[in-house]
Design an enzyme around this catalytic site. Structure first.
Site, PDB file in Angstrom:
ATOM      1  N   ARG A  51       0.993  -1.581  -0.020  1.00 53.32           N
ATOM      2  CA  ARG A  51       0.214  -0.438  -0.110  1.00 53.32           C
ATOM      3  C   ARG A  51       1.141   1.278   0.048  1.00 53.32           C
ATOM      4  O   ARG A  51       0.673   2.246  -0.348  1.00 53.32           O
ATOM      5  CB  ARG A  51      -0.831  -0.177   0.899  1.00 53.32           C
ATOM      6  CG  ARG A  51      -1.926   1.422   1.187  1.00 53.32           C
ATOM      7  CD  ARG A  51      -3.058   0.834   2.020  1.00 53.32           C
ATOM      8  NE  ARG A  51      -2.470   1.025   3.608  1.00 53.32           N
ATOM      9  CZ  ARG A  51      -3.042   1.063   4.889  1.00 53.32           C
ATOM     10  NH1 ARG A  51      -4.121   1.109   4.595  1.00 53.32           N
ATOM     11  NH2 ARG A  51      -2.200   1.250   5.672  1.00 53.32           N
ATOM     12  N   ARG A 100       8.022  28.208  -1.951  1.00 49.73           N
ATOM     13  CA  ARG A 100       7.358  27.284  -1.485  1.00 49.73           C
ATOM     14  C   ARG A 100       6.355  27.949  -3.168  1.00 49.73           C
ATOM     15  O   ARG A 100       5.996  28.645  -3.315  1.00 49.73           O
ATOM     16  CB  ARG A 100       6.106  27.735  -0.579  1.00 49.73           C
ATOM     17  CG  ARG A 100       5.233  27.401  -0.756  1.00 49.73           C
ATOM     18  CD  ARG A 100       3.747  28.321   0.245  1.00 49.73           C
ATOM     19  NE  ARG A 100       3.023  27.274   0.665  1.00 49.73           N
ATOM     20  CZ  ARG A 100       1.710  28.027  -0.012  1.00 49.73           C
ATOM     21  NH1 ARG A 100       1.828  28.326  -0.763  1.00 49.73           N
ATOM     22  NH2 ARG A 100       0.486  27.174  -0.136  1.00 49.73           N
ATOM     23  N   LYS A 149      -3.304   6.925   1.295  1.00 51.45           N
ATOM     24  CA  LYS A 149      -2.807   7.027   2.447  1.00 51.45           C
ATOM     25  C   LYS A 149      -1.921   8.741   3.128  1.00 51.45           C
ATOM     26  O   LYS A 149      -0.576   8.354   3.042  1.00 51.45           O
ATOM     27  CB  LYS A 149      -2.262   5.881   3.515  1.00 51.45           C
ATOM     28  CG  LYS A 149      -2.437   6.137   4.796  1.00 51.45           C
ATOM     29  CD  LYS A 149      -1.768   4.741   4.862  1.00 51.45           C
ATOM     30  CE  LYS A 149      -2.134   4.428   6.413  1.00 51.45           C
ATOM     31  NZ  LYS A 149      -3.505   5.503   7.293  1.00 51.45           N
ATOM     32  N   GLU A 182     -16.477   5.104   4.639  1.00 54.23           N
ATOM     33  CA  GLU A 182     -15.221   4.225   5.445  1.00 54.23           C
ATOM     34  C   GLU A 182     -15.701   5.362   6.755  1.00 54.23           C
ATOM     35  O   GLU A 182     -16.862   6.344   7.255  1.00 54.23           O
ATOM     36  CB  GLU A 182     -14.587   4.193   5.676  1.00 54.23           C
ATOM     37  CG  GLU A 182     -13.260   5.198   4.641  1.00 54.23           C
ATOM     38  CD  GLU A 182     -12.374   5.533   4.733  1.00 54.23           C
ATOM     39  OE1 GLU A 182     -11.027   4.349   4.692  1.00 54.23           O
ATOM     40  OE2 GLU A 182     -11.301   6.369   3.287  1.00 54.23           O
TER      41      GLU A 182
HETATM   42  C1  LIG Z   1      -9.429   6.734   6.957  1.00 50.30           C
HETATM   43  C2  LIG Z   1      -9.447   5.579   7.005  1.00 50.30           C
HETATM   44  N1  LIG Z   1      -9.733   4.486   6.560  1.00 50.30           N
HETATM   45  C3  LIG Z   1      -9.029   2.888   7.194  1.00 50.30           C
HETATM   46  C4  LIG Z   1      -8.281   2.684   7.882  1.00 50.30           C
HETATM   47  C5  LIG Z   1      -7.504   1.823   8.440  1.00 50.30           C
HETATM   48  O1  LIG Z   1      -5.822   1.147   7.649  1.00 50.30           O
HETATM   49  P1  LIG Z   1      -5.785   0.063   8.283  1.00 50.30           P
HETATM   50  O2  LIG Z   1      -6.234  -1.179   8.486  1.00 50.30           O
HETATM   51  O3  LIG Z   1      -3.973  -0.498   7.321  1.00 50.30           O
HETATM   52  O4  LIG Z   1      -4.829   0.216   9.397  1.00 50.30           O
HETATM   53  C6  LIG Z   1      -7.356   4.005   8.398  1.00 50.30           C
HETATM   54  C7  LIG Z   1      -6.033   4.020   9.682  1.00 50.30           C
HETATM   55  O5  LIG Z   1      -5.386   4.840   9.877  1.00 50.30           O
HETATM   56  C8  LIG Z   1      -7.551   4.740   8.180  1.00 50.30           C
HETATM   57  O6  LIG Z   1      -7.201   6.393   8.870  1.00 50.30           O
END
Ligand SMILES: Cc1ncc(COP(=O)(O)O)c(C=O)c1O
Length: 287
Positions: A51, A100, A149, A182
């Site tokens: 990831r 910047r 992420k 989520e």
């Molecule tokens: C927005 C979000 N969704 C889902 C997750 C869960 O991800 P993981 O299982 O990889 O920790 C996280 C974890 O920080 C998150 O910040």
């Protein structure tokens, strides 16, 4: 004393210094991982690195380190912090610039930072030691690239504060079609009539490592029906069980949504079995 890793050096966290001209500070221009490690053993390190590479590709950031080099530095960081139960936070930004400006080149060296923090090993599935969550519901107002992420988490932070302001610990987010995406810091599963359901991955959802590992474990160790499909708000609000998943929580029961109990208002039997299996098999894959 917490030891951190910063651009090649292991140093006390309190001595780590980063320039204010780092694009991570100026723009939130970076990505991160949180990887749990129990007694020196990482959970699903392979899935985390996969990831991380997807996130780096998603922001067009090239780093010189191989996966083997990243694992070596994370191993060393765990060792220097005592190899107990700990979470490793790893952040990679586009590094320090002279001027910047929004547009970037890949000429400057990325900043690689990691530190360890203590975590409690989550419940083994016993309802008595479950960490339960109360949640509120909101329309998802984050950006259109939630599969990356990114360290730029202001959207998630503001949603989390909506939960806190209402006396809850998490927020369940729904898109414009009123479908579940989520939570602010977790993925979400519902369990109803013996079926487990979770939304499919797309740009609205972080591909959680715990979600992935949970799906692996349920497929390998149960004959439960698992559906990956859109989940409506009505389904979430009438579900017998709702679970959150994240690396530091594993699977955690939601016992209240918008002030109403979920099912019996206690951790449900399917959660208990799923978390017991997750706990037993969390080191099986992706090492
Ligand atoms: C927005 C979000 N969704 C889902 C997750 C869960 O991800 P993981 O299982 O990889 O920790 C996280 C974890 O920080 C998150 O910040």
């Amino acid at each position: 004393m917490t030891i951190a890793y910063l651009n090649g050096d292991f140093i006390p966290l309190s001595e780590a210094r980063i320039s204010p001209m780092d694009r991570g500070f100026l723009f939130g221009d970076g990505v991160y991982e949180v990887i749990p490690s129990y007694q020196g053993q990482f959970v699903a390190i392979g899935y985390h690195l996969e990831r991380l590479r997807t996130s780096l590709d998603g922001i067009h950031l090239v780093i010189p380190q191989s996966d083997e080099q990243l694992v070596a530095l994370l191993d060393e960081l765990c060792r220097q912090n005592g190899s107990g139960d700990q979470g490793i936070y790893l952040q990679i930004t586009r590094g320090v610039v002279e001027k910047r400006q929004h547009a970037f080149t890949n000429e400057n060296a990325p900043t690689v930072f990691a530190y360890a923090f203590p975590i409690a090993s989550p419940s083994d599935g016993s309802p008595s030691d479950a960490t339960c969550f109360r949640a509120v519901t909101r329309t998802d107002k984050r950006w259109g690239r939630c599969h990356i992420k990114s360290t730029a988490l202001l959207g998630n932070v503001l949603h989390m504060m909506e939960a806190v302001d209402d006396g809850a610990e998490e927020v369940l987010l729904f898109n414009a079609q009123d479908e579940l995406t989520e939570a602010a810091a977790c993925n979400v599963f519902i369990a109803s009539r013996g079926k487990i359901v979770t939304p499919a991955l797309d740009h609205q959802i972080l591909p959680g490592v715990t979600r992935r590992l949970c799906l692996d474990v349920l497929a390998a160790h149960t004959d439960w029906t698992v559906e990956i499909r859109p989940v409506t708000r009505a389904e979430v609000c009438s579900a017998e069980e709702v679970w959150l998943s994240s690396s530091t929580k594993e699977l955690a029961p939601v016992i209240q949504i918008d002030g109403q109990p979920v099912g019996s208002g206690k951790p449900g039997p399917l959660w208990s079995q799923a978390q017991r299996l997750f706990h037993l098999h969390r080191f099986d894959t992706a090492s």
